[in-house]
Design a protein around this motif. Sequence first.
Motif, PDB file in Angstrom:
ATOM      1  N   ASN A   1      -4.964  17.228  -2.787  1.00 40.69           N
ATOM      2  CA  ASN A   1      -5.876  16.799  -1.719  1.00 40.69           C
ATOM      3  C   ASN A   1      -5.131  15.772  -0.868  1.00 40.69           C
ATOM      4  O   ASN A   1      -5.253  14.565  -1.070  1.00 40.69           O
ATOM      5  CB  ASN A   1      -7.157  16.195  -2.304  1.00 40.69           C
ATOM      6  N   GLU A   2      -4.328  16.264   0.086  1.00 43.88           N
ATOM      7  CA  GLU A   2      -3.387  15.414   0.810  1.00 43.88           C
ATOM      8  C   GLU A   2      -4.040  14.196   1.465  1.00 43.88           C
ATOM      9  O   GLU A   2      -5.139  14.287   2.020  1.00 43.88           O
ATOM     10  CB  GLU A   2      -2.669  16.209   1.913  1.00 43.88           C
ATOM     11  N   LYS A   3      -3.340  13.080   1.362  1.00 40.16           N
ATOM     12  CA  LYS A   3      -3.709  11.893   2.129  1.00 40.16           C
ATOM     13  C   LYS A   3      -2.808  11.839   3.359  1.00 40.16           C
ATOM     14  O   LYS A   3      -1.576  11.935   3.231  1.00 40.16           O
ATOM     15  CB  LYS A   3      -3.521  10.621   1.296  1.00 40.16           C
TER      16      LYS A   3
ATOM     17  N   LYS B   1       0.832  -1.210   0.000  1.00 43.95           N
ATOM     18  CA  LYS B   1       0.000   0.000   0.000  1.00 43.95           C
ATOM     19  C   LYS B   1       0.863   1.254   0.000  1.00 43.95           C
ATOM     20  O   LYS B   1       0.545   2.235  -0.686  1.00 43.95           O
ATOM     21  CB  LYS B   1      -0.955  -0.019   1.195  1.00 43.95           C
TER      22      LYS B   1
ATOM     23  N   PHE C   1      -1.958   9.723   7.002  1.00 43.51           N
ATOM     24  CA  PHE C   1      -2.124   8.493   7.774  1.00 43.51           C
ATOM     25  C   PHE C   1      -1.304   8.595   9.062  1.00 43.51           C
ATOM     26  O   PHE C   1      -0.237   9.217   9.096  1.00 43.51           O
ATOM     27  CB  PHE C   1      -1.604   7.268   6.998  1.00 43.51           C
TER      28      PHE C   1
ATOM     29  N   ASP D   1       1.772   6.672  -6.844  1.00 42.92           N
ATOM     30  CA  ASP D   1       0.795   7.709  -7.200  1.00 42.92           C
ATOM     31  C   ASP D   1       1.455   9.085  -7.256  1.00 42.92           C
ATOM     32  O   ASP D   1       1.123   9.915  -8.121  1.00 42.92           O
ATOM     33  CB  ASP D   1      -0.353   7.735  -6.187  1.00 42.92           C
TER      34      ASP D   1
ATOM     35  N   LEU E   1       1.127   4.246  -2.798  1.00 43.77           N
ATOM     36  CA  LEU E   1       1.013   5.678  -2.516  1.00 43.77           C
ATOM     37  C   LEU E   1       2.201   6.445  -3.096  1.00 43.77           C
ATOM     38  O   LEU E   1       2.050   7.561  -3.608  1.00 43.77           O
ATOM     39  CB  LEU E   1       0.908   5.898  -1.006  1.00 43.77           C
TER      40      LEU E   1
ATOM     41  N   LYS F   1      -7.104  16.525   9.981  1.00 43.92           N
ATOM     42  CA  LYS F   1      -6.061  16.470   8.947  1.00 43.92           C
ATOM     43  C   LYS F   1      -5.273  17.778   8.933  1.00 43.92           C
ATOM     44  O   LYS F   1      -4.042  17.786   8.887  1.00 43.92           O
ATOM     45  CB  LYS F   1      -6.680  16.206   7.577  1.00 43.92           C
TER      46      LYS F   1
ATOM     47  N   ASN G   1      -1.008  13.799  -3.243  1.00 39.35           N
ATOM     48  CA  ASN G   1      -2.261  13.347  -3.851  1.00 39.35           C
ATOM     49  C   ASN G   1      -2.909  14.415  -4.729  1.00 39.35           C
ATOM     50  O   ASN G   1      -4.118  14.641  -4.672  1.00 39.35           O
ATOM     51  CB  ASN G   1      -3.241  12.898  -2.741  1.00 39.35           C
TER      52      ASN G   1
ATOM     53  N   LEU H   1      -9.558  11.016   8.242  1.00 43.41           N
ATOM     54  CA  LEU H   1     -10.670  11.335   7.350  1.00 43.41           C
ATOM     55  C   LEU H   1     -11.362  12.649   7.707  1.00 43.41           C
ATOM     56  O   LEU H   1     -12.064  13.222   6.880  1.00 43.41           O
ATOM     57  CB  LEU H   1     -11.683  10.185   7.366  1.00 43.41           C
TER      58      LEU H   1
ATOM     59  N   PRO I   1      -6.163   6.022   8.100  1.00 44.40           N
ATOM     60  CA  PRO I   1      -6.282   7.322   7.440  1.00 44.40           C
ATOM     61  C   PRO I   1      -6.938   8.345   8.356  1.00 44.40           C
ATOM     62  O   PRO I   1      -7.766   8.010   9.210  1.00 44.40           O
ATOM     63  CB  PRO I   1      -7.182   7.013   6.244  1.00 44.40           C
TER      64      PRO I   1
END
Length: 687
Positions: free
Chosen positions: A603-605, A513, A607, A520, A517, A634, A600, A629, A627
């Motif tokens: 639109n930051e991811k 995973k 975790f 991406d 990321l 965030k 991303n 959410l 994550p």
Amino acid sequence: MAKVKIQLTNREISWLYFNERVLQEAADISVPLIERIRFLAIFSSNLDEFYRVRVPTLSKLSNINEKAKELLGYNPKKIIKEIKEIVVNQERRFDDLYENGIIKELEEERIFIINERQLNVKRGEFLRSYFRDKLLSTLVPIMLNENKPFPELRDRAIYFFVRLSKKDKKEKSQYSLIEIPLKSLERFIVLPETNNLKYIILLDDIIRYCLDDIYFIFEYSSIEAYSIQLTRDAELTLDTSISEKFIDTLTKSLQKRKKGKPMRLLYDNNMPLTMLNYLVAKLDLTADGLIPGSRYHNFRNFISFPNVGRAELEYHKDAPLPVKDLDLGKSIFSQIAKRDYLINLPYQSFDYIIHFLREAAIDPKVTEINITLYRLAANSRVINALINAAKNGKKVNCLVELKARFDEQNNIYWMNKLEEEGVNVSYGLQDYKVHSKICLVTRMEKGKAVYYASLATGNFNEKTSKLYADHSIFTTHQGIGNELKRLFRGLDKKVFYDDYKFLVVSPLETRNKVYGLIADEIKNQAQGKPAFIILKMNSLADEAMIGKLYEASNAGVKIQLIVRGMCCLIPGIAEMSKNIEVISIVDKYLEHARVWVFGNGGNEKVFLSSADFMTRNLDQRVEVGFPILDAEIKKELLDIIHIQLLDNTKAREINASNTNRYHRTDEGVKHRAQIDIYTYLKNKLLS
């Protein structure tokens, strides 16, 4: 472009440079004086563990053949020699810092650490009386005899190696060993104050002063005592099947740990060569295991050095801040049901987690609690809450990881305590440590099971929560709750599930995973979209993961890393890591959080995780990433990360030369992340 061979810093050498950063804190005159002494203690304790765990592994690898060395990527014997060179130099700086820096600065504060040669008659009488009342009965000297086996020296215990000499030099000297009883007595004795001057003496020097009282039955013309400390291999060899038999095996192995192979002999550098040669002949040690030191060993005890001076000689203890809009005076479940909450430890209180567990223990609607426990406090309120829940008829399922290094004995104790009180206890998994920090509470609402979760980067441990910088969230997100329920079901059945939509779980999914990321971000960079990676962790050592970060760097992705401990990645190398910057923050709190941020496309991811980027965390442990959410949480985490990236006071640069140079961002403005984060969270309460 031709494939470039991955360049790495050896993990053991990298770890030593981390410990160098701890030593830098002890040398930093802007750090309060008593705290500098404590950093010396942390440095010493770290080095003890290094020789108990990391050096034994290298020692076992040192006899492998050349082909195996090629596969390994380094020569263990060469690394062991390099380790000794670094450690000897660090020990010299340590001794110089203590003797020519700390001691003198204490004296400027009218605090004097004195030894047995600096006692006047009055203090001598006081200590002689103390010795006879408190110490003498605890001391059992062992007289050494050529015809008898050399006694087993306990791991990390301090001994005096004593020589009784006679006037007639033709007669052999008599040798003896005395263990200093640090477990039963304080290391530091505060003497009566004189003219507003404070005096402290170490237990070691009281014994030196009173050697005549110990050896009075022997004939000798002179007596001398030198400190030695043996560090042993502390790795456990275990049958990995998890069963009741495993508990017995673990208990026996913990006893054997005390008698592991000698790895390091730290000795007083003033010891005569004849005495040192005697010890070397008796102990199974190589030259690489001989480390000269000062007259005082086991500096980890200095963590409790008493502050008999001004309050300013220690860090000011900031009161934990409340979490905005999360009221401890109300039902925590009713508040979590409306939105997620983030707890930033130690800036905010661990009491929120305790309150969560206590409410679960008494809430009539709660039917079940599942939790994983790795390291626990000595007087654990977490355990008390779980026991109370079981007594109130809740089904409590608790996985206690018995293989948590150096906490095995403590965890066996808590496992037995929980079982006695009716908690369903699981011991862990075969071949895998459960390192996740997760808790799931099941609550029946209108005939339906609703999940309330606590997920964290750090342990359910109220003691370390005051010292470690970690993040913890509360959420009722049912997707996360359902996946946690599935994960706990797998742990109970001792099987691994995959295909999680929200959670990032080792050992099956984390690696791939994270690879995805990173891929991406490479794709976003190629398409001209916002692309970047920010990662914070304790350790970065997995070669394949480092390779992926190098790949992203070569693709133009900007990468910023905050790595507290070992970092095998080498930033700033052309055609490999020119787009990677790495800093390490060492300050009054231990930076323990694991945070992953991916651009991303704008639109930051974000975790949080329990996992470092080490092979063991990715492939050989149960770890849980999750994550963020909630948009507000965030933003808060991104703000905190950016505060840390600005640090130009306690952040050091990790680079190819391993200089631990201080990270400088804006010379005109002082940024100190741990102070600035507290201020940021405090200001949020006013907004």
